[in-house]
Structure formats: structure tokens, C-alpha cells
Design a protein around this motif. Structure first.
Motif, PDB file in Angstrom:
ATOM      1  N   ASP A  97       1.074  -6.562  10.327  1.00 31.42           N
ATOM      2  CA  ASP A  97      -0.005  -5.847  10.123  1.00 31.42           C
ATOM      3  C   ASP A  97       0.627  -4.598   9.425  1.00 31.42           C
ATOM      4  OD1 ASP A  97      -1.991  -3.969  10.028  1.00 31.42           O
ATOM      5  OD2 ASP A  97      -2.391  -4.051  12.132  1.00 31.42           O
ATOM      6  N   ILE A  98       0.208  -4.375   8.152  1.00 31.04           N
ATOM      7  CA  ILE A  98       0.869  -3.179   7.415  1.00 31.04           C
ATOM      8  C   ILE A  98       0.739  -1.894   8.283  1.00 31.04           C
ATOM      9  CG2 ILE A  98      -1.328  -2.791   6.211  1.00 31.04           C
ATOM     10  CD1 ILE A  98       2.402  -2.405   4.601  1.00 31.04           C
ATOM     11  N   GLN A  99      -0.208  -1.783   9.054  1.00 36.58           N
ATOM     12  CA  GLN A  99      -0.486  -0.297   9.658  1.00 36.58           C
ATOM     13  C   GLN A  99       0.574  -0.317  10.801  1.00 36.58           C
ATOM     14  OE1 GLN A  99      -5.336  -0.156  10.179  1.00 36.58           O
ATOM     15  NE2 GLN A  99      -4.546  -2.164  10.558  1.00 36.58           N
ATOM     16  N   GLU A 100       1.310  -1.264  11.126  1.00 39.86           N
ATOM     17  CA  GLU A 100       2.129  -0.973  12.382  1.00 39.86           C
ATOM     18  C   GLU A 100       3.497  -1.779  12.153  1.00 39.86           C
ATOM     19  OE1 GLU A 100       0.228  -3.905  15.611  1.00 39.86           O
ATOM     20  OE2 GLU A 100      -0.618  -2.028  15.329  1.00 39.86           O
ATOM     21  N   THR A 101       3.660  -2.611  11.138  1.00 37.45           N
ATOM     22  CA  THR A 101       4.876  -3.506  10.894  1.00 37.45           C
ATOM     23  C   THR A 101       5.980  -2.424  10.927  1.00 37.45           C
ATOM     24  OG1 THR A 101       6.089  -5.200   9.762  1.00 37.45           O
ATOM     25  CG2 THR A 101       4.905  -3.454   8.487  1.00 37.45           C
ATOM     26  N   SER A 160      -5.274   5.943   6.925  1.00 31.80           N
ATOM     27  CA  SER A 160      -4.378   7.132   7.245  1.00 31.80           C
ATOM     28  C   SER A 160      -3.119   6.127   7.750  1.00 31.80           C
ATOM     29  CB  SER A 160      -4.990   7.916   8.381  1.00 31.80           C
ATOM     30  OG  SER A 160      -5.503   7.299   9.328  1.00 31.80           O
ATOM     31  N   LYS A 161      -3.361   5.126   8.445  1.00 32.66           N
ATOM     32  CA  LYS A 161      -2.055   4.505   9.074  1.00 32.66           C
ATOM     33  C   LYS A 161      -1.450   3.766   8.009  1.00 32.66           C
ATOM     34  CE  LYS A 161      -3.961   3.479  13.727  1.00 32.66           C
ATOM     35  NZ  LYS A 161      -4.682   2.456  14.694  1.00 32.66           N
ATOM     36  N   SER A 162      -2.284   3.181   6.993  1.00 33.11           N
ATOM     37  CA  SER A 162      -1.393   2.485   5.975  1.00 33.11           C
ATOM     38  C   SER A 162      -0.984   3.429   4.883  1.00 33.11           C
ATOM     39  CB  SER A 162      -2.801   1.364   5.165  1.00 33.11           C
ATOM     40  OG  SER A 162      -3.359   0.518   5.952  1.00 33.11           O
ATOM     41  N   PHE A 163      -1.401   4.548   4.662  1.00 32.66           N
ATOM     42  CA  PHE A 163      -0.718   5.391   3.786  1.00 32.66           C
ATOM     43  C   PHE A 163       0.679   6.022   4.526  1.00 32.66           C
ATOM     44  CE2 PHE A 163      -4.293   4.894   1.258  1.00 32.66           C
ATOM     45  CZ  PHE A 163      -3.556   4.422  -0.324  1.00 32.66           C
ATOM     46  N   LYS A 164       0.581   6.107   5.960  1.00 36.13           N
ATOM     47  CA  LYS A 164       1.500   6.738   6.645  1.00 36.13           C
ATOM     48  C   LYS A 164       2.710   5.798   6.722  1.00 36.13           C
ATOM     49  CE  LYS A 164       2.889   8.884  11.029  1.00 36.13           C
ATOM     50  NZ  LYS A 164       2.654   8.927  12.363  1.00 36.13           N
ATOM     51  N   GLN A 165       2.398   4.486   6.525  1.00 35.56           N
ATOM     52  CA  GLN A 165       3.736   3.380   6.683  1.00 35.56           C
ATOM     53  C   GLN A 165       3.937   3.350   5.188  1.00 35.56           C
ATOM     54  OE1 GLN A 165       4.504   2.369   9.525  1.00 35.56           O
ATOM     55  NE2 GLN A 165       3.848   0.219   9.303  1.00 35.56           N
ATOM     56  N   LEU A 166       3.167   3.310   4.165  1.00 32.23           N
ATOM     57  CA  LEU A 166       3.711   3.528   2.868  1.00 32.23           C
ATOM     58  C   LEU A 166       4.632   4.821   2.413  1.00 32.23           C
ATOM     59  CD1 LEU A 166       0.109   1.971   1.039  1.00 32.23           C
ATOM     60  CD2 LEU A 166       2.608   1.154   0.926  1.00 32.23           C
ATOM     61  N   ASN A 167       4.336   5.534   3.078  1.00 33.62           N
ATOM     62  CA  ASN A 167       4.961   6.960   2.953  1.00 33.62           C
ATOM     63  C   ASN A 167       6.416   6.532   3.417  1.00 33.62           C
ATOM     64  OD1 ASN A 167       4.793   9.472   1.824  1.00 33.62           O
ATOM     65  ND2 ASN A 167       3.976  10.381   3.592  1.00 33.62           N
ATOM     66  N   LYS A 168       6.379   5.740   4.362  1.00 27.93           N
ATOM     67  CA  LYS A 168       7.967   5.362   4.828  1.00 27.93           C
ATOM     68  C   LYS A 168       8.686   4.391   3.977  1.00 27.93           C
ATOM     69  CE  LYS A 168       7.716   3.173   9.007  1.00 27.93           C
ATOM     70  NZ  LYS A 168       7.659   2.888  10.352  1.00 27.93           N
ATOM     71  N   PHE A 169       7.843   3.289   3.485  1.00 26.96           N
ATOM     72  CA  PHE A 169       8.323   2.139   3.080  1.00 26.96           C
ATOM     73  C   PHE A 169       8.778   2.463   1.384  1.00 26.96           C
ATOM     74  CE2 PHE A 169       5.300  -0.579   5.751  1.00 26.96           C
ATOM     75  CZ  PHE A 169       6.170  -0.161   6.498  1.00 26.96           C
ATOM     76  N   LEU A 170       8.111   3.226   0.894  1.00 28.26           N
ATOM     77  CA  LEU A 170       8.276   3.519  -0.641  1.00 28.26           C
ATOM     78  C   LEU A 170       9.481   4.627  -0.922  1.00 28.26           C
ATOM     79  CD1 LEU A 170       4.460   3.870  -1.403  1.00 28.26           C
ATOM     80  CD2 LEU A 170       6.251   2.033  -2.806  1.00 28.26           C
ATOM     81  N   ARG A 171      10.133   4.271  -2.048  1.00 22.78           N
ATOM     82  CA  ARG A 171      11.150   5.181  -2.523  1.00 22.78           C
ATOM     83  C   ARG A 171      10.238   6.152  -2.983  1.00 22.78           C
ATOM     84  NH1 ARG A 171      13.623  -0.396  -4.263  1.00 22.78           N
ATOM     85  NH2 ARG A 171      15.202  -0.533  -2.667  1.00 22.78           N
ATOM     86  N   THR A 172      11.204   7.399  -3.333  1.00 20.53           N
ATOM     87  CA  THR A 172      10.562   8.598  -3.901  1.00 20.53           C
ATOM     88  C   THR A 172       9.911   8.173  -5.122  1.00 20.53           C
ATOM     89  OG1 THR A 172      11.983   9.923  -2.746  1.00 20.53           O
ATOM     90  CG2 THR A 172      10.702  10.932  -4.590  1.00 20.53           C
ATOM     91  N   LYS A 173       8.892   8.548  -5.727  1.00 17.52           N
ATOM     92  CA  LYS A 173       8.035   8.410  -6.895  1.00 17.52           C
ATOM     93  C   LYS A 173       7.522   6.980  -7.070  1.00 17.52           C
ATOM     94  CE  LYS A 173      10.110  12.121  -9.649  1.00 17.52           C
ATOM     95  NZ  LYS A 173      10.678  12.340 -10.912  1.00 17.52           N
ATOM     96  N   GLY A 174       7.548   6.319  -5.957  1.00 17.85           N
ATOM     97  CA  GLY A 174       6.925   4.906  -5.646  1.00 17.85           C
ATOM     98  C   GLY A 174       5.413   5.002  -6.252  1.00 17.85           C
ATOM     99  N   GLU A 175       5.037   3.875  -6.317  1.00 22.36           N
ATOM    100  CA  GLU A 175       3.688   3.891  -6.857  1.00 22.36           C
ATOM    101  C   GLU A 175       2.435   2.814  -5.807  1.00 22.36           C
ATOM    102  OE1 GLU A 175       2.240   2.811 -11.050  1.00 22.36           O
ATOM    103  OE2 GLU A 175       2.781   1.051 -10.152  1.00 22.36           O
ATOM    104  N   VAL A 176       1.497   3.217  -5.655  1.00 24.49           N
ATOM    105  CA  VAL A 176       0.452   2.480  -5.045  1.00 24.49           C
ATOM    106  C   VAL A 176      -0.742   2.112  -5.667  1.00 24.49           C
ATOM    107  CG1 VAL A 176      -0.872   2.415  -2.885  1.00 24.49           C
ATOM    108  CG2 VAL A 176       1.095   3.534  -2.604  1.00 24.49           C
TER     109      VAL A 176
END
Length: 188
Positions: free
Chosen positions: A127-131, A154-170
Motif C-alpha cells: 500500500d503506497i500509503q504505508e509501505t 494526505s497519506k500518499s503525498f506524505k509518503q511521496l515526500n519521503k520517496f522522491l528526490r528533491t525536484k522529483g515529479e508526481v
């Protein structure tokens, strides 16, 4: 798990491919349009959220040469179909359940298209929200085709904030809209 690929994914739509009309499945057509927005380039690692049976994954790999994809999907059924479609599984378990010749042909055609990308994709169940299976700052971009509205954003984007390198793109879409959040997470 199988109904996804049997009915909706095979619903045909006509798209313009240069001067010629081409019949694509509706999911493929939408994924193709979404991936066009991505600025992922050679060497990038792209996260495919809720990849389903791998339709968006194939579009990513075909359109963005030289990338690697890590995909996350909750459904065990869809995951097993995706692994089969990308030659990561012999499909023994799934094929025994399928009697629909059109679906089998669609899978054969898909496997023909995906054969060069088998080693370019890693499929994870979760689950992207908690993996925690995706390392911090390990992806350059993320894509969610027809998926994000199934999650708590909010959960998904919090996770993306962690996984993505700076200037990453969603990039993601809902049933009818496309979103492109450039330079995410925001540089502080």
C-alpha cells in the motif's frame, strides 16, 4: 482480481496515432496520455503507484527510454497478472483460471510488447500509503494512473515526500483530470 483485466481493461477506444486511428484499451489510452506529461529521462527511477496489471508500466517504459520502474500494487491478483505480462512469472496459476480467448490474446500481445523490459521493472505488493519497501529519496518521479483517488491523498503525498528526490515529479490523473506537480517535494 481477474475482472479488472477481463472487462474494463479491454474496453476499446480509438486514438489517433500519427495519421492512423489505432484501437487501444481505455486504460492504455489514458496511461499513454498521462505518461506524455512525464519529464522522466534515461537513468531515472520512476515509481508506478497502483500499477494494476502493468498497463501504465509498459507505457512508461516504452515512452521514456532507459528508465527503471518500481511499481507498488495492493491487489495480489493484479500483481500476478502484471508479473506474467512482463515475463517475471510463467503465469501457471493465472492461466488455469482463464477461459476468455480475447483476454489470452490480449495478454500474448502485451507480452510481446513487454519482452524487452522484463529486467527494467520491479513489482512490489503493498500500500503506497504505508509501505516501507521504497527507500527514502530513491525515486526521481512518480506516476499514478487512475489510482490516487483510491487513496487518502494526505497519506500518499506524505509518503511521496519521503520517496522522491528533491525536484522529483508526481504526475497523476483521476477519472477525468490530469495533474502535474513539478518540483515536488518543495525545496526548502
Amino acid at each position: 482480481g481477474m475482472e479488472y483485466d477481463r472487462i474494463e481493461a479491454n474496453f476499446p477506444t480509438v486514438v489517433q496515432e500519427g495519421n492512423f486511428p489505432k484501437i487501444l484499451t481505455i486504460y492504455r489510452s489514458v496511461a499513454r496520455d498521462l505518461v506524455r506529461y512525464s519529464s522522466a529521462r534515461e537513468g531515472d527511477r520512476v515509481l508506478d503507484m497502483g500499477f494494476g496489471t502493468g498497463i501504465s508500466t509498459l507505457e512508461l517504459l516504452q515512452q521514456k527510454k532507459g528508465i527503471n520502474v518500481v511499481g507498488i500494487e495492493m491487489s495480489k491478483g493484479m500483481l500476478s497478472v502484471a508479473r506474467y505480462k512482463f515475463h517475471q512469472d510463467d503465469g501457471h496459476g493465472i492461466l488455469a483460471q482463464i477461459t476468455d480467448d480475447k483476454l489470452l490474446k490480449y495478454w500474448r500481445d502485451f507480452r510481446e510488447e513487454s519482452k524487452d523490459y522484463t529486467t527494467k521493472v520491479e513489482f512490489l505488493q503493498g500500500d503506497i500509503q504505508e509501505t516501507e519497501a521504497i527507500a527514502t529519496e530513491s525515486v526521481d518521479a512518480a506516476v499514478g494512473s487512475q489510482f490516487m483517488h483510491w487513496t487518502d491523498l494526505s497519506k500518499s503525498f506524505k509518503q511521496l515526500n519521503k520517496f522522491l528526490r528533491t525536484k522529483g515529479e508526481v504526475i497523476w490523473n483521476s477519472a477525468s483530470h490530469f495533474y502535474n506537480d513539478k518540483q515536488f517535494p518543495t525545496a526548502e
